[in-house]
Design a protein around this motif. Sequence first.
Motif, mmCIF file in Angstrom:
data_model
loop_
_atom_site.group_PDB
_atom_site.id
_atom_site.type_symbol
_atom_site.label_atom_id
_atom_site.label_comp_id
_atom_site.label_asym_id
_atom_site.label_seq_id
_atom_site.Cartn_x
_atom_site.Cartn_y
_atom_site.Cartn_z
ATOM 1 N N CYS A 111 0.805 -1.227 0.000
ATOM 2 C CA CYS A 111 0.000 0.000 0.000
ATOM 3 C C CYS A 111 0.832 1.269 0.000
ATOM 4 C CB CYS A 111 -0.948 0.006 1.192
ATOM 5 S SG CYS A 111 -0.130 0.167 2.790
ATOM 6 N N CYS A 121 -0.172 -5.920 6.284
ATOM 7 C CA CYS A 121 -0.909 -4.812 5.682
ATOM 8 C C CYS A 121 -2.413 -5.120 5.723
ATOM 9 C CB CYS A 121 -0.459 -4.594 4.241
ATOM 10 S SG CYS A 121 -1.320 -3.251 3.397
ATOM 11 N N HIS A 123 -4.676 -4.128 3.778
ATOM 12 C CA HIS A 123 -5.188 -4.345 2.424
ATOM 13 C C HIS A 123 -4.890 -5.757 1.933
ATOM 14 C CE1 HIS A 123 -6.157 -0.084 1.830
ATOM 15 N NE2 HIS A 123 -5.038 0.176 2.468
ATOM 16 N N GLU A 128 -10.931 -4.958 0.295
ATOM 17 C CA GLU A 128 -11.904 -3.872 0.316
ATOM 18 C C GLU A 128 -11.662 -2.890 1.461
ATOM 19 O OE1 GLU A 128 -13.757 -7.350 2.598
ATOM 20 O OE2 GLU A 128 -12.518 -7.027 0.811
ATOM 21 N N HIS A 129 -10.531 -3.033 2.173
ATOM 22 C CA HIS A 129 -10.240 -2.148 3.301
ATOM 23 C C HIS A 129 -10.149 -0.694 2.827
ATOM 24 C CE1 HIS A 129 -8.496 -0.787 7.100
ATOM 25 N NE2 HIS A 129 -7.591 -0.137 6.382
ATOM 26 N N GLY A 130 -10.938 0.167 3.435
ATOM 27 C CA GLY A 130 -10.898 1.588 3.114
ATOM 28 C C GLY A 130 -11.615 1.974 1.836
ATOM 29 N N VAL A 131 -12.271 1.021 1.164
ATOM 30 C CA VAL A 131 -12.955 1.306 -0.097
ATOM 31 C C VAL A 131 -14.395 1.727 0.185
ATOM 32 C CG1 VAL A 131 -13.715 0.359 -2.306
ATOM 33 C CG2 VAL A 131 -11.498 -0.297 -1.365
ATOM 34 N N VAL A 132 -14.826 2.818 -0.424
ATOM 35 C CA VAL A 132 -16.206 3.282 -0.297
ATOM 36 C C VAL A 132 -17.036 2.605 -1.387
ATOM 37 C CG1 VAL A 132 -17.746 5.272 -0.318
ATOM 38 C CG2 VAL A 132 -15.436 5.480 0.633
ATOM 39 N N ARG A 387 -2.506 0.701 -7.218
ATOM 40 C CA ARG A 387 -3.871 1.167 -7.068
ATOM 41 C C ARG A 387 -4.665 0.913 -8.350
ATOM 42 N NH1 ARG A 387 -1.715 1.946 -2.786
ATOM 43 N NH2 ARG A 387 -2.194 3.521 -1.188
ATOM 44 N N ARG A 403 -13.439 5.445 -6.237
ATOM 45 C CA ARG A 403 -12.800 4.596 -5.236
ATOM 46 C C ARG A 403 -11.444 4.145 -5.740
ATOM 47 N NH1 ARG A 403 -16.737 2.210 -7.671
ATOM 48 N NH2 ARG A 403 -18.122 3.237 -6.204
ATOM 49 N N GLU A 404 -10.584 3.820 -4.783
ATOM 50 C CA GLU A 404 -9.257 3.281 -5.066
ATOM 51 C C GLU A 404 -9.134 1.932 -4.374
ATOM 52 O OE1 GLU A 404 -6.213 5.961 -3.915
ATOM 53 O OE2 GLU A 404 -6.779 7.541 -5.334
#
Length: 565
Positions: A111, A121, A123, A128-132, A387, A403-404
């Motif tokens: 990341c 990590c 991710h 899907e960690h931190g993904v809106v 990404r 989203r990233e």
Amino acid sequence: MMTRRRNPAFPKVVIERDADSEESSSSSDDDDEEGEDGPEPETSEEEGEELPESGNGDKKEEALADAKAKRKAPITISLKKVCKVCKRPGHEAGFKGATYIDCPMKPCFLCKMPGHTTMTCPHKVASEHGVVPAPHRNTQNPAEYVFERQLVPRIRQCKPAYVIPDQVSCAVIRYHSRRVTCLEFHPRNNNLLLSGDKKGQLGVWDFDEVSEKVVYGTIHSCILNNMRFNPTNDGMIYSSSSDGTISYTDLETGISSSLMNLNPDGWQGPSSWRMLYGMDVNAERGLVLVADNVGFLYLVDTRSNNETGKAVLIHKKGSKVVGLHCNPVQPDLLLSCGNDHFARIWDMRKLEAGGSLYDLAHKRVVNSAYFSPISGTKILTTAQDNRLRIWDSIFGDMDSPSREIVHSHDFNRHLTPFRAEWDPKDSSETLAVIGRYISENFNGTALHPIDFIDTGTGQLVAEVMDPNITTISPVNKLHPRDDVLASGSSRSLFIWRPKEKSDFVEKKEERKILFCGKAERKKPGKNVVDDSDDDSDCSGFSSKGKRSKFSKKELIGKSKRKVKR
């Protein structure tokens, strides 16, 4: 007369080994200053001051003594562990078996954020960690509302279940002489797969018959970067290469003609050499679009097969334009990406330098950028900062991605760049496929899976792998009509199909594996270059094994037949 033998004075060789303890870490800086040729002879300030007081004879004697001391200075051979990332001794980084070890001087390799390692990590634990997630509501944008209404008959309201091809059904091992760079399915023949390689060769393979294959070796002189079919004649294909040419090839005969050559005078040095990378075909305008390594876009008329118009600077001058894609619904919209860390949207009716509609900024090099295959309203990009970026609508806010998704595809040299591609059959336009760089430990074997990702939520839908494929698979292509995945790993091609699951009938798995060439054995030595672009071939598929449906001798005999169209 008695001959005098020269008695050469060989310097002393000192070997430094890395101790188990870290006691020698404090002296690492001193060792780096001394260099590889050993420590320099020490000369004190007192000796330097005494030289003027002594006579000429003493000066000569001391000069000879110094010269002898320099010749006899010990040569130090260091066997200490040196990090391949930061080049400092005392620790190691990189792949160790199936585990990636991070450099303590650098952030997380996955990341790119500090504070943790790749193995811990978040991710890596959950993609899907931190993904809106994408919102489940209708848009209020009038332009997008009208555009979607026009496409309602073609888009299903309910999201269908994903069908994942997760089992190798057939393969051709060592098909190309160099690593595979691109893949393309035939628009009409469902069993025909085309492949290009680093040497500029074009392969045509009927994977239904397995042994029905041919390789045309005179298409280009170096890397074949992209290829597209002629929309009016599927027996002809356009291809762009790093030799600066566009070729127009007949798939049945292998005869090709050059439509454009940016290097008519041959090699005149690296500063003047032009290479062609991104390419696409605009069927509505009858144009072949191709971009070079200095930021220019060229147009070729498909009717006359000649260059038309002037080259247009679409990216920063001096940067490679590695991807071009025309919108499937509105062909006047063109999406490009390059090494200047931007993906740009253009209007084909107003192509001029600096006239892009949108500039989509990225933090590092952009490997690919694609419109969604059905509606053309979404954008998927792959960048070297690990990404995947998704824009849900080209009519909405384009200043930042919707989203990233963090994914491992930041690679070293000697690999074809990873490119995330949409599933052309997915009516929800959410499924994407991409190979993975960081390996995973599967029962003690380091495997590099091919990932299926839900771009709407960032979740990892599936990771497909085969214990016999230990090489990286950066080139992947989903079939536009069938549930088939084609992957290029090193010099080999693999066809994946869904595994048939039945609770009552267990069918015996039959895989058709064709072996084309002999495995190249690398002799150890300092002169051997680790050309990992032809990563070690898939040793798990042994030609003496029982995994092939036919014997090796029988398959090679069948391979001499021509490819069926």
